[in-house]
Design a protein around this motif. Structure first.
Motif, PDB file in Angstrom:
ATOM      1  N   VAL A   1       0.852  -1.189   0.000  1.00  0.00           N
ATOM      2  CA  VAL A   1       0.000   0.000   0.000  1.00  0.00           C
ATOM      3  C   VAL A   1       0.888   1.239   0.000  1.00  0.00           C
ATOM      4  CG1 VAL A   1      -1.793   1.274   1.213  1.00  0.00           C
ATOM      5  CG2 VAL A   1      -1.812  -1.225   1.237  1.00  0.00           C
TER       6      VAL A   1
ATOM      7  N   ARG B   1      -3.394   5.979   0.718  1.00  0.00           N
ATOM      8  CA  ARG B   1      -4.800   5.768   1.066  1.00  0.00           C
ATOM      9  C   ARG B   1      -5.509   7.106   0.974  1.00  0.00           C
ATOM     10  NH1 ARG B   1      -5.551   0.784   4.105  1.00  0.00           N
ATOM     11  NH2 ARG B   1      -3.537  -0.156   4.644  1.00  0.00           N
TER      12      ARG B   1
ATOM     13  N   ALA C   1      -7.210   2.573  -1.767  1.00  0.00           N
ATOM     14  CA  ALA C   1      -5.765   2.445  -1.558  1.00  0.00           C
ATOM     15  C   ALA C   1      -5.092   2.241  -2.910  1.00  0.00           C
ATOM     16  CB  ALA C   1      -5.468   1.261  -0.645  1.00  0.00           C
TER      17      ALA C   1
ATOM     18  N   GLU D   1     -10.414   0.295   0.214  1.00  0.00           N
ATOM     19  CA  GLU D   1      -9.719   0.046   1.483  1.00  0.00           C
ATOM     20  C   GLU D   1     -10.398  -1.042   2.305  1.00  0.00           C
ATOM     21  OE1 GLU D   1      -7.423   3.090   3.816  1.00  0.00           O
ATOM     22  OE2 GLU D   1      -8.941   4.390   2.894  1.00  0.00           O
TER      23      GLU D   1
END
Length: 276
Positions: A62, A65, A70, A85
């Motif tokens: 990741v 965000r 994400a 997410e």
């Protein structure tokens, strides 16, 4: 020019390893997470079109965000994109993977109970124990033990894996038994046999195997490439592929497919055959 599908950068953020090579507001190392739903769409942009799909237990790096999405890079093939997410959770170390076309996840160790979810070939699970016919996950769910293999054990024939998907509906960007596309079949088949494989057919053409000379004869597992399409040989005369013509994963004669697709797409659509 870098390919946005395999470059962990979106203008706002980029992986630290790309510093000096791309422009971004900030550079990050990223944090690892795992997919916690049976199937998650990997999108070209937030609320955009689907590029590919991720399976339960797939690891992703990741990088950002924002607004419930994400920006990630998938560990299995380096593919970059956006995932909701809510589909991600803590990074987990899988112990087993689903080695059959599909299986079910149960709330209790009983096939008579209502299943909680369907899992596709390649889904990854963290198993705490195996008791009788069921394997129990670390979060207290159950899956038939006979449908699993330990991480590190692989299958031995990509074409046999591809044949597991026969009859699966065609789905653009699909990567599961519920729906799959041409490159999804090839990737699932090679990954299940421990062979690295990119996510899209053009990337596969560039990365996989060596060219097969025309007239030298075709072998099981050979890959036939067209512009935007890929198929796998099951013998010297037939291929298997997810195709929009039948809207499913089907067999087709090699000569028939070559003629049909050339009539639809032009003689220059066929790129050649490669042997992984």
């Amino acid at each position: 020019m870098m390919d946005r599908r395999t470059t962990p950068a979106n203008g706002r953020v980029a992986h630290a390893g790309l510093m000096g090579r791309v422009e971004a507001e900030r550079f990050v190392e990223g944090e690892w997470a795992s997919v916690v739903v049976p199937l998650a769409n990997l999108l070209a942009a937030p609320e955009g079109v689907r590029d590919r799909q991720l399976l339960l237990g797939d690891r992703v790096l990741v990088l950002d965000r924002r607004d419930q999405y994400a920006f990630v890079q998938a560990a299995k093939d380096g593919y970059c994109g956006y995932v909701e997410e809510a589909c991600l959770g803590q990074d987990q170390s899988a112990t087993h993977w689903v080695a059959v076309p599909a299986t079910h996840l149960y709330g209790t160790a009983s096939i008579k109970k209502i299943e909680r979810a369907m899992l596709s070939l390649g889904a990854r699970l963290s198993i705490s124990k195996i008791d009788g016919k069921f394997a129990e996950t670390t979060d207290g769910r159950f899956v038939p033990a006979t449908h699993l293999l330990p991480i590190g054990e692989v299958l031995d024939d990509p074409a046999s894996v591809a044949e597991m998907f026969l009859g699966t509906p065609y789905l653009w960007g699909g990567n599961s038994r519920s729906g799959i596309d041409c490159s999804g079949v090839v990737q699932a088949s090679l990954l299940a046999c421990g062979k690295a494989c990119p996510g899209d057919s053009d990337l596969q053409y560039e990365a996989l195997g060596a060219p097969v000379d025309e007239g030298s004869g075709y072998r099981r597992g050979d890959l036939f490439f067209w512009k935007g399409h890929v198929a796998m040989a099951v013998d010297g005369e037939r291929i298997i592929h997810a195709n929009g013509f039948r809207m499913a994963v089907t067999y087709e004669g090699i000569a028939e497919a070559l003629q049909r697709i050339s009539e639809q797409e032009g003689l220059d659509a066929f790129l050649g055959v490669r042997r992984p």
